[in-house]
Design a protein around this motif. Sequence first.
Motif, PDB file in Angstrom:
ATOM      1  N   LEU A 191      10.193  51.876  18.052  1.00  0.00           N
ATOM      2  CA  LEU A 191      10.559  52.509  19.312  1.00  0.00           C
ATOM      3  C   LEU A 191      10.211  53.983  19.235  1.00  0.00           C
ATOM      4  CD1 LEU A 191      14.084  50.936  19.917  1.00  0.00           C
ATOM      5  CD2 LEU A 191      11.913  50.244  20.921  1.00  0.00           C
ATOM      6  N   TYR A 192       9.417  54.447  20.197  1.00  0.00           N
ATOM      7  CA  TYR A 192       8.993  55.836  20.240  1.00  0.00           C
ATOM      8  C   TYR A 192       9.867  56.616  21.215  1.00  0.00           C
ATOM      9  CZ  TYR A 192       5.049  54.296  17.519  1.00  0.00           C
ATOM     10  OH  TYR A 192       4.276  53.774  16.515  1.00  0.00           O
ATOM     11  N   LYS A 204      11.831  55.851  29.934  1.00  0.00           N
ATOM     12  CA  LYS A 204      11.262  54.613  29.392  1.00  0.00           C
ATOM     13  C   LYS A 204      10.946  54.814  27.917  1.00  0.00           C
ATOM     14  CE  LYS A 204       9.910  52.242  33.302  1.00  0.00           C
ATOM     15  NZ  LYS A 204      10.162  50.889  33.571  1.00  0.00           N
ATOM     16  N   GLU A 205      11.267  53.811  27.124  1.00  0.00           N
ATOM     17  CA  GLU A 205      10.902  53.794  25.710  1.00  0.00           C
ATOM     18  C   GLU A 205       9.548  53.104  25.585  1.00  0.00           C
ATOM     19  OE1 GLU A 205      12.468  54.880  22.961  1.00  0.00           O
ATOM     20  OE2 GLU A 205      14.289  55.509  23.939  1.00  0.00           O
ATOM     21  N   THR A 206       8.756  53.527  24.627  1.00  0.00           N
ATOM     22  CA  THR A 206       7.542  52.809  24.288  1.00  0.00           C
ATOM     23  C   THR A 206       7.851  52.029  23.016  1.00  0.00           C
ATOM     24  OG1 THR A 206       6.137  54.526  25.225  1.00  0.00           O
ATOM     25  CG2 THR A 206       5.112  52.998  23.679  1.00  0.00           C
ATOM     26  N   ALA A 207       7.647  50.732  23.072  1.00  0.00           N
ATOM     27  CA  ALA A 207       7.901  49.877  21.918  1.00  0.00           C
ATOM     28  C   ALA A 207       6.584  49.267  21.452  1.00  0.00           C
ATOM     29  CB  ALA A 207       8.889  48.772  22.279  1.00  0.00           C
ATOM     30  N   LEU A 264       9.907  49.886  28.055  1.00  0.00           N
ATOM     31  CA  LEU A 264      11.176  49.264  28.389  1.00  0.00           C
ATOM     32  C   LEU A 264      12.160  50.349  28.799  1.00  0.00           C
ATOM     33  CD1 LEU A 264      13.335  48.941  25.449  1.00  0.00           C
ATOM     34  CD2 LEU A 264      10.986  48.401  24.892  1.00  0.00           C
ATOM     35  N   GLU A 265      13.139  49.949  29.568  1.00  0.00           N
ATOM     36  CA  GLU A 265      14.141  50.898  30.046  1.00  0.00           C
ATOM     37  C   GLU A 265      14.885  51.510  28.869  1.00  0.00           C
ATOM     38  OE1 GLU A 265      14.777  52.016  33.164  1.00  0.00           O
ATOM     39  OE2 GLU A 265      13.066  50.829  33.805  1.00  0.00           O
ATOM     40  N   ALA A 266      14.949  52.813  28.864  1.00  0.00           N
ATOM     41  CA  ALA A 266      15.689  53.508  27.805  1.00  0.00           C
ATOM     42  C   ALA A 266      17.173  53.321  28.037  1.00  0.00           C
ATOM     43  CB  ALA A 266      15.338  54.990  27.826  1.00  0.00           C
ATOM     44  N   SER A 267      17.853  52.868  27.019  1.00  0.00           N
ATOM     45  CA  SER A 267      19.301  52.708  27.125  1.00  0.00           C
ATOM     46  C   SER A 267      19.922  53.042  25.783  1.00  0.00           C
ATOM     47  CB  SER A 267      19.668  51.283  27.531  1.00  0.00           C
ATOM     48  OG  SER A 267      19.459  50.400  26.468  1.00  0.00           O
ATOM     49  N   GLU A 268      21.152  53.471  25.828  1.00  0.00           N
ATOM     50  CA  GLU A 268      21.846  53.775  24.585  1.00  0.00           C
ATOM     51  C   GLU A 268      22.014  52.527  23.739  1.00  0.00           C
ATOM     52  OE1 GLU A 268      25.374  56.108  24.753  1.00  0.00           O
ATOM     53  OE2 GLU A 268      24.587  57.328  26.383  1.00  0.00           O
ATOM     54  N   GLY A 269      22.056  51.349  24.390  1.00  0.00           N
ATOM     55  CA  GLY A 269      22.204  50.094  23.652  1.00  0.00           C
ATOM     56  C   GLY A 269      21.083  49.881  22.664  1.00  0.00           C
ATOM     57  N   ILE A 270      19.870  50.202  23.058  1.00  0.00           N
ATOM     58  CA  ILE A 270      18.738  50.008  22.166  1.00  0.00           C
ATOM     59  C   ILE A 270      18.727  51.072  21.077  1.00  0.00           C
ATOM     60  CG2 ILE A 270      16.225  50.131  22.029  1.00  0.00           C
ATOM     61  CD1 ILE A 270      16.121  48.632  24.640  1.00  0.00           C
ATOM     62  N   MET A 271      18.935  52.324  21.449  1.00  0.00           N
ATOM     63  CA  MET A 271      18.857  53.402  20.468  1.00  0.00           C
ATOM     64  C   MET A 271      20.024  53.379  19.470  1.00  0.00           C
ATOM     65  SD  MET A 271      15.996  54.544  21.055  1.00  0.00           S
ATOM     66  CE  MET A 271      15.919  55.871  19.885  1.00  0.00           C
ATOM     67  N   LYS A 272      21.156  52.793  19.858  1.00  0.00           N
ATOM     68  CA  LYS A 272      22.307  52.739  18.958  1.00  0.00           C
ATOM     69  C   LYS A 272      22.456  51.378  18.280  1.00  0.00           C
ATOM     70  CE  LYS A 272      25.004  56.346  21.132  1.00  0.00           C
ATOM     71  NZ  LYS A 272      26.260  56.712  21.762  1.00  0.00           N
TER      72      LYS A 272
END
Length: 132
Positions: free
Chosen positions: A43-44, A50-53, A102-110
């Motif tokens: 994940l960038y 938006k995140e780039t995966a 993909l949509e940036a969310s705290e769920g993915i980053m955490k």
Amino acid sequence: MRKFYIALFSLFFFVSLVGCQSKAEDPLEFSGETLSWSATITLYPVESSKETAQINLNYLGDKIESVGDFKINLDTSNNENGVAVRDARLDKEGKFKEKVKLEASEGIMKSKHLILTVKWNDQSEDIVLKVK
């Protein structure tokens, strides 16, 4: 002399803030493996919410041509659906690489882990991807 120490402290404080700030922009990498697949997802940093995966998926079986079209779903440990790819195909070496937004969310980053589900030929495997 007092001004020198204040200036030195200010410089040190500024450098430490900049150093901490740059680490937040480092890519976050997840990886995992099952009997049939190995995967790495990177994940960038966020670009306009938006995140780039980068998805790297490798088929570990012998008969690459037998896989045909397959589907992948990426979910966070909070059961948030991150991304879905349909009608994907492996290259000649049994690898699949694709960058997706993909949509940036705290769920993915955490998340401490992600779950990548691969479906092919009436088979399905969940790959638990853990942070490297």
